[in-house]
Structures are given as C-alpha cells and as structure tokens.
Scaffold this motif. Structure first.
Motif, mmCIF file in Angstrom:
data_model
loop_
_atom_site.group_PDB
_atom_site.id
_atom_site.type_symbol
_atom_site.label_atom_id
_atom_site.label_comp_id
_atom_site.label_asym_id
_atom_site.label_seq_id
_atom_site.Cartn_x
_atom_site.Cartn_y
_atom_site.Cartn_z
ATOM 1 N N ASP A 118 -6.513 -9.311 -0.184
ATOM 2 C CA ASP A 118 -7.107 -9.014 1.109
ATOM 3 C C ASP A 118 -7.575 -7.349 0.806
ATOM 4 O OD1 ASP A 118 -5.707 -11.027 2.887
ATOM 5 O OD2 ASP A 118 -4.533 -9.678 3.638
ATOM 6 N N ALA A 119 -7.289 -6.276 0.086
ATOM 7 C CA ALA A 119 -7.951 -5.481 -0.406
ATOM 8 C C ALA A 119 -9.425 -5.359 -1.216
ATOM 9 C CB ALA A 119 -6.820 -4.433 -0.869
ATOM 10 N N THR A 162 0.564 -1.574 3.672
ATOM 11 C CA THR A 162 0.038 -0.814 4.619
ATOM 12 C C THR A 162 -1.124 -1.546 4.928
ATOM 13 O OG1 THR A 162 -1.011 0.182 2.273
ATOM 14 C CG2 THR A 162 0.544 1.038 3.804
ATOM 15 N N ASP A 163 -2.040 -1.467 5.035
ATOM 16 C CA ASP A 163 -3.287 -1.754 5.706
ATOM 17 C C ASP A 163 -4.293 -2.033 4.055
ATOM 18 O OD1 ASP A 163 -5.559 -2.352 6.604
ATOM 19 O OD2 ASP A 163 -6.384 -1.368 8.632
ATOM 20 N N PRO A 164 -5.083 -2.863 4.327
ATOM 21 C CA PRO A 164 -5.154 -3.609 3.436
ATOM 22 C C PRO A 164 -6.693 -2.303 3.346
ATOM 23 C CG PRO A 164 -5.003 -5.386 3.987
ATOM 24 C CD PRO A 164 -4.333 -4.255 4.632
ATOM 25 N N ALA A 205 -5.965 2.776 0.012
ATOM 26 C CA ALA A 205 -5.234 0.761 -0.758
ATOM 27 C C ALA A 205 -7.289 0.747 -1.583
ATOM 28 C CB ALA A 205 -5.468 0.231 0.340
ATOM 29 N N GLN A 206 -7.788 0.554 -0.677
ATOM 30 C CA GLN A 206 -9.258 0.708 -1.435
ATOM 31 C C GLN A 206 -9.875 1.539 -2.195
ATOM 32 O OE1 GLN A 206 -12.142 -1.840 -0.376
ATOM 33 N NE2 GLN A 206 -10.073 -2.315 0.800
ATOM 34 N N ASN A 240 1.209 1.537 -8.816
ATOM 35 C CA ASN A 240 0.126 2.296 -7.299
ATOM 36 C C ASN A 240 0.258 1.186 -6.362
ATOM 37 O OD1 ASN A 240 -0.768 3.820 -5.979
ATOM 38 N ND2 ASN A 240 -2.786 3.104 -6.908
ATOM 39 N N LEU A 241 -0.279 -0.059 -6.752
ATOM 40 C CA LEU A 241 -0.966 -1.105 -5.508
ATOM 41 C C LEU A 241 0.325 -1.600 -4.517
ATOM 42 C CD1 LEU A 241 -3.909 -3.135 -6.794
ATOM 43 C CD2 LEU A 241 -3.422 -1.341 -5.019
ATOM 44 N N ALA A 242 1.325 -2.121 -5.771
ATOM 45 C CA ALA A 242 2.967 -2.744 -4.710
ATOM 46 C C ALA A 242 3.135 -1.346 -4.101
ATOM 47 C CB ALA A 242 3.335 -2.942 -6.160
ATOM 48 N N GLU A 243 3.550 -0.130 -3.769
ATOM 49 C CA GLU A 243 3.532 0.898 -3.322
ATOM 50 C C GLU A 243 3.202 0.814 -2.235
ATOM 51 O OE1 GLU A 243 3.738 4.774 -5.359
ATOM 52 O OE2 GLU A 243 5.308 3.940 -6.476
ATOM 53 N N MET A 244 1.995 0.220 -1.553
ATOM 54 C CA MET A 244 1.331 0.619 -0.518
ATOM 55 C C MET A 244 0.803 -0.805 -0.194
ATOM 56 S SD MET A 244 -2.246 1.490 -2.063
ATOM 57 C CE MET A 244 -1.851 2.999 -2.825
ATOM 58 N N ARG A 245 2.108 -2.216 -0.375
ATOM 59 C CA ARG A 245 1.332 -3.748 -0.023
ATOM 60 C C ARG A 245 1.992 -3.722 1.388
ATOM 61 N NH1 ARG A 245 5.820 -3.050 -2.026
ATOM 62 N NH2 ARG A 245 8.058 -4.712 -2.262
#
Length: 243
Positions: A234-235, A174-176, A181-182, A167-172
């Motif tokens: 960063d997230a 984008t803005d953390p 992302a949060q 899930n996180l990899a799909e939005m890596r």
C-alpha cells in the motif's frame, strides 16, 4: 477420497485463493466438478499438490514446476529423491546458521569472541529462488546485469535491507500514506535503485503487488512483522501515485 477445495485448504494449509490460482494456470486442475461447479480433488490431485509444495519450498517458480510435472519423463520417485537431497542440503545450511546465531548470542554476552568471518557462516547468496521467475518476466540480460551489480556488494547491503524492513515493521499499523511511512518507503525505493537496478515508479508499485500476490515474498517479509507485506504494498502504491 474426493475432497472439495475448502477441505483441501483446511488439510494442507494452502489457501483457497492459491488453489484457485493453480487451477486457473493449469498447474493443478481438479479431476472433477460438481453440478454446482465446485472443484473436487482426487487422491491423484493431492499427490500432485504435494509435489508442488515440495518444489515451492525449494524455490522453484510455478512456471518451472508446471514444466516439470507435465514432462513425459517426470518420475515421482526420482523427484522425491531429488527433493530429499535438496532439503538435506538446506537443513545443513540452516543448522550452520543456527550455530552462528548461538555463537553470536554468546559473543554478545562476552562469553566468546567471534571473527568477522564467523559472523557470516551459513549465509548463502549464491542462489536466488526468484531468479528464474525474474528471467521469465524481464529477460536474461536484465537479470544478469542485476546479479553482476549485486555481486559487488557485501553484507552491508543485507544489513541496510533489514534496517529498512524493521523500520517499516514498526509503523505497519499506521496509515501507509502518512508522511512518516512515505519517507520510510522512499528509503526502500532508493535502496533498490542504488543496489539492484533501475526501478520505475510503475515497476516499484508492481513489485509491491507481488509482495502480497506471491506467498514466498509474503512469508519472507512478514517475518519482520505480520502484515508488513500488505503495508509495504500500500505504501509503495501510494508513493508511485504521488511522485
């Protein structure tokens, strides 16, 4: 043949930053320096680096490697023999996992039927390459309690971890700090606290820093997508700052 740090990096694939770190902690100190202060590595240094990389591949912590290499009883030939045996065992495990994957593919195609037990052949959670390092950082009691708690869980925990990673990899890219992302990194925070002990916000942010600072973490995490380790760091930092 003497080599400068950049040449060693290009030949071995070890980053200049990592070589500098090895020097700083006294693990691999170059035999010479130029008048301008550039590190010069000897053949002996390269032989030591080879040993370090074998040990790292086998999951040894830097502290343990330093202890081994600095021991008066250290014997390079004996070390090679031990490393060979450990790598053969690792290869056998990987072969078994590859066989499990191939059977799983055939299972998905309907060509054969796998039992639940067969689906997990080759996985080995009996050892943890980060355990000694964790003991050095947080003490035996904390690690033993964590291991006891982890032992209570089955493959579903690993599946949940993988789900969050994907899930996180799909939005890596984008803005953390974004809301999405949060929310995803909160899932990671909750998963760690629910299964692996108590993580304060400070410890959570520190763990994120380790994902990038330690090449072993980066390598494992980035299997889900290049740059994922940095995105998670960063997230996680942003999550700690805003909660």
């Amino acid at each position: 043949m003497a080599m400068k740090v950049k040449e060693v990096s290009q030949m071995t694939g070890v980053s200049v930053r990592t070589l500098h770190h090895y020097d700083d902690i006294g693990l691999l100190v170059p035999d010479d320096l130029t008048e301008a202060g550039y590190r010069i590595y000897s053949e002996g240094n390269l032989a030591t680096l080879q040993q370090i990389l074998f040990f790292r591949e086998l999951g040894f912590s830097l502290k343990k490697i330093k202890e081994l290499l600095s021991s008066p009883s250290f014997d390079r030939r004996e070390a090679f023999d031990m490393q060979r045996k450990m790598l053969i065992a690792k290869r056998q495990q990987l072969d078994e996992m590859i066989d499990t994957i191939e059977k799983s593919i055939r299972h998905e195609k309907g060509e054969l039927r796998m039992t639940n037990e067969e689906k997990f052949q080759g996985f080995d959670f009996s050892t943890n390459p980060y355990e000694q390092e964790a003991r050095d950082r947080w003490g035996d009691k904390a690690v033993d309690e964590s291991k006891k708690k982890v032992a209570q869980f089955g493959p579903e925990v690993q599946e949940e971890m993988n789900r969050i990673y994907f899930n996180l990899a799909e939005m890596r890219h984008t803005d953390p700090k974004s809301e999405k992302a949060q929310a995803a990194i909160k899932d990671w925070f909750d998963m760690l606290n629910n299964n692996f002990g108590t993580y304060s916000l400070e410890a959570f942010a520190g763990l994120g820093e380790m994902y990038v600072a330690d090449e072993r973490f980066t390598k494992n995490i980035d299997q889900f997508g290049d740059g994922l380790a940095e995105f998670m760091r960063d997230a996680m930092k942003a999550f700690a700052e805003t909660n």
